[in-house]
Design an enzyme around this catalytic site. Structure first.
Site, PDB file in Angstrom:
ATOM      1  N   LYS A   1      60.561  52.642 102.700  1.00 37.81           N
ATOM      2  CA  LYS A   1      61.344  51.406 102.700  1.00 37.81           C
ATOM      3  C   LYS A   1      62.478  51.624 103.687  1.00 37.81           C
ATOM      4  CE  LYS A   1      63.846  48.212  99.644  1.00 37.81           C
ATOM      5  NZ  LYS A   1      65.192  48.217 100.278  1.00 37.81           N
TER       6      LYS A   1
ATOM      7  N   TYR B   1      62.914  55.967 100.526  1.00 38.81           N
ATOM      8  CA  TYR B   1      63.845  54.834 100.651  1.00 38.81           C
ATOM      9  C   TYR B   1      64.956  55.245 101.611  1.00 38.81           C
ATOM     10  CZ  TYR B   1      66.700  50.883  98.852  1.00 38.81           C
ATOM     11  OH  TYR B   1      67.443  49.747  98.696  1.00 38.81           O
TER      12      TYR B   1
END
Length: 308
Positions: A166, A140
């Site tokens: 992400k 992330y």
């Protein structure tokens, strides 16, 4: 046990709110109704207990319980990614193991933050988590926890169970670069809602974000338009999204998303302090702002605006 392979986790994936009641306790019934609403809109997956899910305002027991409720309600209808990130590796591994045992299809984590950890520490953090469970790990990348440079992303991608990222940043040229230098099978999820179309054009496999929870239909239209090379539609709908998001960011936007859901009759719950919740005259003011926005720009086919 996982129900979907990682290559199937693509498309429009809302970052899910944590639905709390006014006393800041988890609202299980409201959560189930909210999750069912998102699934009825045709989303392709769900991302739990991340920034939008106020994960860092919950203790480990609460995070686990929320994951259990949502996965139980999803009933294997779409893939579920559980964010298990925390500052400490030990805590993150506990959450990772719980997510796996509960039936998550993948886990995700911000890098360890606050102490400005060295790249070696960050790599070891992801290595340890990735090796703690057999389901895929999605890195992330977000400014709130520290943007990862391309060289460390490439290094982390060599960990066997790390399958994607992400990418919540506006440097979308790097999406294409990551695909070129790491490989097309390394999944990328664009996390900047204001630039969803840009992320997809640059090669993202899907989009994950807060405002997908409020207006999934708008982002589904953007996603499908890009897949069909209909750039005119994607551009027009992205402009609508930007206008709505820009206005929302004048406030505590998690709470604005909750209002939008409430106006449609969907339980959005309350945000935990120190976030602010809007009621009374403040709510009326926010609603009027959205009505003005809708009229000024002739925004159509956005359900929460149409409900006003």
């Amino acid at each position: 046990m996982a129900n979907f392979k990682v290559k199937e986790i693509k498309g429009v994936i809302p970052a899910v709110l944590a639905v709390f009641n006014k006393d800041e306790e988890i609202d299980e019934e409201g959560t189930r109704l909210y999750i069912d609403y998102l699934l009825e809109q045709g989303v392709d997956g769900l991302y739990l207990t991340g920034s939008t899910g106020e994960a860092f305002l919950m203790d480990l027991t609460e995070r686990k319980r929320y994951v259990e409720i949502v996965i139980d309600e999803v009933r294997k209808r779409v893939p579920v990614i559980v964010h298990i990130g925390d500052i400490g590796t030990k805590k993150s591994i506990k959450l990772a193991k719980h997510a796996y045992e509960t039936g998550a299809d993948a886990i995700s984590s911000v890098p360890p933050f606050y102490w400005q950890f060295r790249e070696e520490n960050i790599f070891n953090y992801y290595f340890d988590i990735a090796n703690s469970v057999p389901i895929p790990l999605i890195v992330y990348n977000i400014a709130l926890a520290g943007i990862l440079r391309l060289n460390i992303i490439k290094k982390i991608s060599t960990i066997e169970n790390v399958k994607g990222i992400k990418y919540t940043a506006t440097t979308h040229d790097q999406i294409s670069t990551i695909k070129d230098q790491i490989g097309q099978n390394f999944l990328i999820y664009s996390g900047c809602d204001e630039m969803a179309a840009s992320g997809l054009i640059n090669g993202a496999d899907g989009i994950i974000g807060s405002f997908l929870s409020l207006m999934p239909e708008l982002f589904i239209t953007i996603y499908n338009a890009i897949q069909n090379n209909d750039l005119e539609t994607a551009k027009a709908k992205q402009k609508d999204a930007i206008r709505i998001i820009e206005y929302s960011l004048h406030f505590d936007y998690f709470s604005v998303i909750r209002l939008g859901l409430k106006w449609m009759g969907i339980p959005g719950g309350y945000s935990r302090k120190p976030f602010k919740n809007y009621e009374g005259e403040e709510e009326k003011k926010i609603k009027k702002g959205f009505l003005d926005l809708k009229e000024k720009y002739q925004i159509e086919e956005v359900k929460f605006l149409d409900s006003l």
